[in-house]
Design a protein around this motif. Sequence first.
Motif, short mmCIF file in Angstrom:
data_model
loop_
_atom_site.label_atom_id
_atom_site.label_comp_id
_atom_site.label_asym_id
_atom_site.label_seq_id
_atom_site.Cartn_x
_atom_site.Cartn_y
_atom_site.Cartn_z
N LEU A 183 0.85 -1.19 0.00
CA LEU A 183 0.00 0.00 0.00
C LEU A 183 0.88 1.23 0.00
O LEU A 183 1.74 1.39 0.87
N ARG A 184 0.67 2.10 -0.99
CA ARG A 184 1.38 3.38 -1.04
C ARG A 184 0.39 4.49 -0.68
O ARG A 184 -0.76 4.46 -1.11
N GLY A 185 0.86 5.47 0.06
CA GLY A 185 -0.02 6.56 0.46
C GLY A 185 0.67 7.90 0.36
O GLY A 185 1.88 8.01 0.57
N LEU A 186 -0.11 8.92 0.02
CA LEU A 186 0.40 10.29 -0.04
C LEU A 186 -0.28 11.10 1.05
O LEU A 186 -1.50 11.10 1.17
N TYR A 187 0.54 11.76 1.83
CA TYR A 187 0.03 12.62 2.91
C TYR A 187 0.48 14.05 2.62
O TYR A 187 1.67 14.29 2.38
N TYR A 188 -0.46 14.97 2.63
CA TYR A 188 -0.16 16.37 2.38
C TYR A 188 -0.87 17.22 3.41
O TYR A 188 -2.09 17.11 3.59
N ASN A 189 -0.12 18.05 4.10
CA ASN A 189 -0.69 18.96 5.08
C ASN A 189 -0.74 20.36 4.46
O ASN A 189 0.30 20.99 4.24
N GLU A 190 -1.95 20.82 4.15
CA GLU A 190 -2.08 22.12 3.49
C GLU A 190 -1.56 23.26 4.35
O GLU A 190 -1.09 24.28 3.84
N GLY A 191 -1.64 23.09 5.67
CA GLY A 191 -1.20 24.15 6.57
C GLY A 191 0.31 24.32 6.61
O GLY A 191 0.82 25.44 6.62
N THR A 192 1.02 23.19 6.62
CA THR A 192 2.48 23.24 6.72
C THR A 192 3.20 23.03 5.40
O THR A 192 4.40 23.30 5.28
N GLY A 193 2.48 22.51 4.40
CA GLY A 193 3.11 22.22 3.12
C GLY A 193 3.87 20.90 3.12
O GLY A 193 4.52 20.55 2.13
N PHE A 194 3.77 20.13 4.22
CA PHE A 194 4.46 18.84 4.29
C PHE A 194 3.85 17.88 3.28
O PHE A 194 2.65 17.72 3.18
N PHE A 195 4.72 17.22 2.50
CA PHE A 195 4.29 16.37 1.38
C PHE A 195 5.15 15.12 1.40
O PHE A 195 6.37 15.18 1.31
N LYS A 196 4.52 13.96 1.58
CA LYS A 196 5.29 12.72 1.72
C LYS A 196 4.53 11.53 1.17
O LYS A 196 3.32 11.39 1.37
N VAL A 197 5.24 10.67 0.46
CA VAL A 197 4.69 9.40 0.00
C VAL A 197 5.43 8.28 0.72
O VAL A 197 6.66 8.27 0.79
N GLY A 198 4.66 7.34 1.29
CA GLY A 198 5.28 6.21 1.98
C GLY A 198 4.58 4.92 1.61
O GLY A 198 3.59 4.94 0.85
N GLN A 199 5.06 3.80 2.11
CA GLN A 199 4.41 2.53 1.79
C GLN A 199 4.51 1.54 2.94
O GLN A 199 5.36 1.67 3.82
N GLN A 200 3.61 0.58 2.92
CA GLN A 200 3.52 -0.46 3.94
C GLN A 200 3.14 -1.76 3.23
O GLN A 200 2.38 -1.74 2.26
N SER A 201 3.64 -2.88 3.72
CA SER A 201 3.36 -4.17 3.07
C SER A 201 2.78 -5.19 4.04
O SER A 201 3.00 -5.10 5.25
N LEU A 202 2.05 -6.16 3.46
CA LEU A 202 1.42 -7.22 4.25
C LEU A 202 1.23 -8.43 3.34
O LEU A 202 0.89 -8.27 2.16
N PRO A 203 1.46 -9.65 3.85
CA PRO A 203 1.22 -10.84 3.02
C PRO A 203 -0.23 -10.88 2.51
O PRO A 203 -1.16 -10.54 3.25
N LYS A 204 -0.40 -11.33 1.28
CA LYS A 204 -1.71 -11.35 0.64
C LYS A 204 -2.75 -12.09 1.47
O LYS A 204 -3.88 -11.63 1.63
N GLU A 205 -2.37 -13.24 2.03
CA GLU A 205 -3.36 -14.05 2.75
C GLU A 205 -3.90 -13.33 3.98
O GLU A 205 -5.03 -13.56 4.41
N GLU A 206 -3.11 -12.42 4.55
CA GLU A 206 -3.58 -11.68 5.72
C GLU A 206 -4.57 -10.59 5.34
O GLU A 206 -5.34 -10.11 6.18
N MET A 207 -4.57 -10.17 4.08
CA MET A 207 -5.50 -9.13 3.62
C MET A 207 -6.93 -9.62 3.59
O MET A 207 -7.87 -8.82 3.60
N ALA A 208 -7.12 -10.95 3.54
CA ALA A 208 -8.48 -11.50 3.51
C ALA A 208 -9.24 -11.20 4.80
O ALA A 208 -10.48 -11.21 4.81
N ASP A 209 -8.53 -10.91 5.87
CA ASP A 209 -9.15 -10.49 7.12
C ASP A 209 -9.37 -8.99 7.03
O ASP A 209 -8.41 -8.21 6.96
N VAL A 210 -10.61 -8.55 7.00
CA VAL A 210 -10.91 -7.14 6.79
C VAL A 210 -10.23 -6.25 7.83
O VAL A 210 -9.83 -5.12 7.53
N GLN A 211 -10.07 -6.75 9.05
CA GLN A 211 -9.41 -5.96 10.09
C GLN A 211 -7.95 -5.69 9.74
O GLN A 211 -7.40 -4.61 10.04
N ASN A 212 -7.30 -6.65 9.09
CA ASN A 212 -5.92 -6.44 8.66
C ASN A 212 -5.85 -5.44 7.52
O ASN A 212 -4.91 -4.63 7.43
#
Length: 299
Positions: A251-280
């Motif tokens: 999962l890649r995500g972009l976070y932008y704070n309009e007030g401070t101008g902070f702009f960052k893209v980051g990512q997080q990973s998880l095994p596919k089989e764990e994604m089947a659990d909606v809570q994960n």
Amino acid sequence: MKLKVGSRMSRLAIRQAELIIEELQTVNPALECELVTMKTTGDRILNKTLDKIGGKGLFMKELEAALQEGKIDLAVHSLKDMPMEETKEYPILAFSEREDPRDVLVLPKGVEKWDVKKPVGCSSLRRKIQLHAMYPELEITSIRGNVLTRLEKLDKGEFGALVLAAAGLKRLGLENRISRYFEVTEILPSAGQGVLAVQGKKSLKSITDGIDHKESRWISVAERSFVRRLNGGCSSPVAAYGEIRNGICTLRGLYYNEGTGFFKVGQQSLPKEEMADVQNAVRIGMDLAEKLKNEETEK
């Protein structure tokens, strides 16, 4: 059994609803479907940007009212146009398989070279921020209206180019208008971009289960969780894109704070089989959001 399927009146929205109807009837051969179209508040107010009139949820207002009044049984939406919070009474019953999630550059008819001195028509702050990061000198102007209306304005010379979603152009058979694809590493898509959502009462879930694309559901839940954790709506500059490769969901995500101008893209990973659990799936989005917020705090 007969179902009434609701859609906005634009050519793209109708085509998307037709695609869902075709899938429903493939898995439920005895099912009859009637397409019901309506103009939404978001379609009517075109002289203001969406963030000034309440966000993209305005594209759903009349469709949800039609569900409540029993005028339709199911509503078909572009997932990226839906608020991050679902209604308990009318949840998302099915997520379509994702069409091409990328944004694309479209030039006027007959033009082969992009004239960067002319303004680019762009409807979202998410796109504007990322385009400016690539082309700091670019003039970007807001544009409203459906895809065909925007293309008409482009071809009349009002803009030097447009940035649109590849999915909509492909579903309309207008792939030939695409001049350049922006990879997700260049312009991160809106959460849910390229996915269609079917909304309705839980009692109809047995009918929609056959068209619910499981991987698309897992990824969409994660993307929307990321945006929701950052308090971003569908007009927010927040962006998220997940994909599954070699058994791993990234999962890649972009976070932008309009007030401070902070702009960052980051990512997080998880095994596919764990994604089947909606809570994960929810957790990976929340964890990435917290990670990016913390990076701003520590900066």
